[in-house]
Design an enzyme around this catalytic site. Structure first.
Site, PDB file in Angstrom:
ATOM      1  N   CYS A  17      -6.722  -2.091   5.171  1.00 49.22           N
ATOM      2  CA  CYS A  17      -5.802  -2.724   4.113  1.00 49.22           C
ATOM      3  C   CYS A  17      -6.835  -3.473   3.157  1.00 49.22           C
ATOM      4  O   CYS A  17      -7.725  -4.220   3.402  1.00 49.22           O
ATOM      5  CB  CYS A  17      -5.129  -3.974   4.670  1.00 49.22           C
ATOM      6  SG  CYS A  17      -3.970  -4.843   3.665  1.00 49.22           S
ATOM      7  N   ASP A  49       0.818  -1.073   0.208  1.00 49.67           N
ATOM      8  CA  ASP A  49      -0.106   0.274  -0.026  1.00 49.67           C
ATOM      9  C   ASP A  49       1.109   1.484   0.016  1.00 49.67           C
ATOM     10  O   ASP A  49       1.787   1.470   0.879  1.00 49.67           O
ATOM     11  CB  ASP A  49      -0.911   0.007   1.236  1.00 49.67           C
ATOM     12  CG  ASP A  49      -1.971   1.163   1.178  1.00 49.67           C
ATOM     13  OD1 ASP A  49      -1.552   2.101   0.848  1.00 49.67           O
ATOM     14  OD2 ASP A  49      -3.338   0.674   1.276  1.00 49.67           O
TER      15      ASP A  49
HETATM   16 CO    CO Z   1      -2.615  -3.142   2.551  1.00 48.07          CO
END
Ligand code: CO
Length: 191
Positions: free
Chosen positions: A101, A44
């Protein structure tokens, strides 16, 4: 291609800044890499290891994948870990997940995501091992948050079970979760 040109411009400005602060900055960095930490985090873009820990190049050896999955059969991760332990002699291994997430969220649906399904299966397995606890959480956000934590815990447990780590018992394995909303890291396992 303006967006790419900007990256090269910014890179020059950054390098000039570093030289301005310390004339020998790059000479010193080029000579040796001695990080104390191996960071295993999510890909990310909002969770960059160096930025959120205020560390410099040279301080952290980094491996990132979707949802910071630890799989002892993953040749990429295991090579990174072996290099970090045997050659760089890191003292700490950090598995860092993050609330919000997308990988965890995707794994908790029944949808198919093509090739990514093989990867997400590893997270579904964490859910399978903890289904009783996770299913008992009524609120969806809370359920996903718990899954983020359980995925980190599972990663820490797997690392601790690896032969490489068992034969290097001085290495400390940490499980952390980063909160995107306030930028704060929380210890949730290991350490
Ligand atoms: Co993530």
């Amino acid at each position: 291609m303006e967006i790419i040109s900007k990256i090269f411009l910014e890179n020059k400005a950054w390098a000039a800044d570093k030289i301005h602060m310390d004339r020998e900055y790059f000479n010193k960095l080029a000579l040796i890499q001695e990080p104390d930490f191996l960071w295993i985090g999510c890909s990310d873009s909002r969770v960059p290891a160096n930025e959120i820990t205020n560390t410099e190049p040279g301080e952290m050896f980094v491996h990132r994948n979707i949802a910071n999955v630890v799989d002892l059969h993953d040749i990429n991760l295991m090579s990174v870990m072996q290099y970090a332990v045997e050659y760089l002699k890191v003292k700490h291994i950090i598995v860092c997940g993050h609330y919000g997430c997308g990988g965890i969220k995707a794994a908790m649906t029944k949808d198919s995501f093509g090739n990514m399904d093989v990867w997400l299966k590893k997270i579904k397995d964490v859910y399978g091992d903890n289904a009783l606890e996770v299913d008992a959480i009524v609120n969806e956000d809370d359920r996903l948050k718990r899954m983020v934590e359980l995925n980190v815990q599972a990663g820490v447990n797997k690392i601790l079970s690896a032969e490489l780590i068992k034969s290097n018992p001085s290495i400390i394995v940490h499980g952390w979760v980063y909160d995107l909303r306030d930028g704060i890291l929380h210890r949730i396992a290991g350490g």
